[in-house]
Enzyme design. Sequence first.
Site, PDB file in Angstrom:
ATOM      1  N   HIS A 174      -9.232  -9.580 -12.107  1.00 20.19           N
ATOM      2  CA  HIS A 174      -9.710 -10.930 -11.808  1.00 20.19           C
ATOM      3  C   HIS A 174      -8.933 -12.020 -12.555  1.00 20.19           C
ATOM      4  O   HIS A 174      -9.517 -12.972 -13.078  1.00 20.19           O
ATOM      5  CB  HIS A 174     -11.205 -11.039 -12.110  1.00 20.19           C
ATOM      6  CG  HIS A 174     -12.005  -9.846 -11.676  1.00 20.19           C
ATOM      7  ND1 HIS A 174     -11.670  -9.092 -10.569  1.00 20.19           N
ATOM      8  CD2 HIS A 174     -13.110  -9.260 -12.202  1.00 20.19           C
ATOM      9  CE1 HIS A 174     -12.543  -8.095 -10.437  1.00 20.19           C
ATOM     10  NE2 HIS A 174     -13.417  -8.178 -11.411  1.00 20.19           N
ATOM     11  N   TYR A 198     -27.391  -2.730 -17.156  1.00 23.65           N
ATOM     12  CA  TYR A 198     -28.037  -3.250 -15.946  1.00 23.65           C
ATOM     13  C   TYR A 198     -28.350  -2.096 -15.005  1.00 23.65           C
ATOM     14  O   TYR A 198     -27.786  -1.001 -15.124  1.00 23.65           O
ATOM     15  CB  TYR A 198     -27.125  -4.256 -15.240  1.00 23.65           C
ATOM     16  CG  TYR A 198     -25.822  -3.651 -14.736  1.00 23.65           C
ATOM     17  CD1 TYR A 198     -25.719  -3.102 -13.461  1.00 23.65           C
ATOM     18  CD2 TYR A 198     -24.684  -3.619 -15.538  1.00 23.65           C
ATOM     19  CE1 TYR A 198     -24.533  -2.541 -13.006  1.00 23.65           C
ATOM     20  CE2 TYR A 198     -23.492  -3.065 -15.098  1.00 23.65           C
ATOM     21  CZ  TYR A 198     -23.425  -2.526 -13.826  1.00 23.65           C
ATOM     22  OH  TYR A 198     -22.247  -1.973 -13.386  1.00 23.65           O
ATOM     23  N   ASP A 205     -14.201  -6.392  -4.851  1.00 25.05           N
ATOM     24  CA  ASP A 205     -15.215  -6.217  -5.896  1.00 25.05           C
ATOM     25  C   ASP A 205     -16.561  -5.784  -5.319  1.00 25.05           C
ATOM     26  O   ASP A 205     -17.579  -5.846  -6.004  1.00 25.05           O
ATOM     27  CB  ASP A 205     -15.398  -7.473  -6.754  1.00 25.05           C
ATOM     28  CG  ASP A 205     -16.146  -7.193  -8.048  1.00 25.05           C
ATOM     29  OD1 ASP A 205     -15.950  -6.113  -8.635  1.00 25.05           O
ATOM     30  OD2 ASP A 205     -16.955  -8.048  -8.483  1.00 25.05           O
TER      31      ASP A 205
END
Length: 310
Positions: A183, A51, A262
């Site tokens: 997480h 990405y 995050d």
Amino acid sequence: MTSLSPKTPGWLDWYAGPSTPAFRLPPGSVDTHCHVFGPQAEFPFAPERKYTPCDGGKEDLFALRDHLGVARNVIVQATCHGADNSAMIDAVRSAGGRARGIATVRPDITDSELLALDAAGVRGVRFNFVRRLVDTSPADDLLTIAKKVAPLGWHVVLYFESADLLELEGFFASLPVPLVVDHMGRPDVTEPVDGPQFTRFLRFVEHNDVWVKVSCPERLTVTGPPALHGEPHGERHAYTDVVPFARRVVAEFPDRVLWGTDWPHPNLTDHMPDDGLLVDHIPHVAVTAEQRHKLLVANPMGLYWPGEDF
């Protein structure tokens, strides 16, 4: 001049107007999970990346740190930078002792290169098992890396999907270093908190040297509501479906939980959370002052700044 790559279509930019949290973080609080993206013109993204994010550099991270009332950061190498840790190291060095780093390294890294990373403030390496973000995670290579970093006292940060723990936990248990799970192991919050999948995760934590980041409710939620733009409903009731899972982890392992924002929230396409409201989410999952102090101050300081006062 090298042309800059456009952002991946559909990806949201981080929210530039975070609210002021109603919950005041305890002095010395640590954000143990955040990233820096570039800036791309200064720190190009890796050619093999999955990405291309927007820029989210150290100045923006430190501005958020100060706005939220965070004292220190642990900056985790972003997958868009591959094994080039330059942007992360630059941010850690620029923080004046108020940051540590988590690197991505290859199995052929030398001892001298590891010592240089350690001197720069790196305290661990990240292993990513989320298939949409990496091509492969070969166990032999990762075990080689873990053995190399063990003498430094580093740990391994693990990122995986909860459904894959059954396949991976034997390998994880074989690693000769402490483990930090991102997480909460990405639980499926549509399943019961006392169901077999999350129970497996809790027992994995219980039986191994594992720390757990109680982070990213915005990634795990199915029902929300989202924490958006300082809206009052978000402050009071954001991500209610994630709360029972986070509370369970904090209650069972109060001395081995960590928290992080995050920021700048990679790979979000549905909504971008207000980081101020993410801070206001903390009292819903760490319900006593003692739990909150351990989660935010004592635990991360002991792991990343052992021996230092807080």
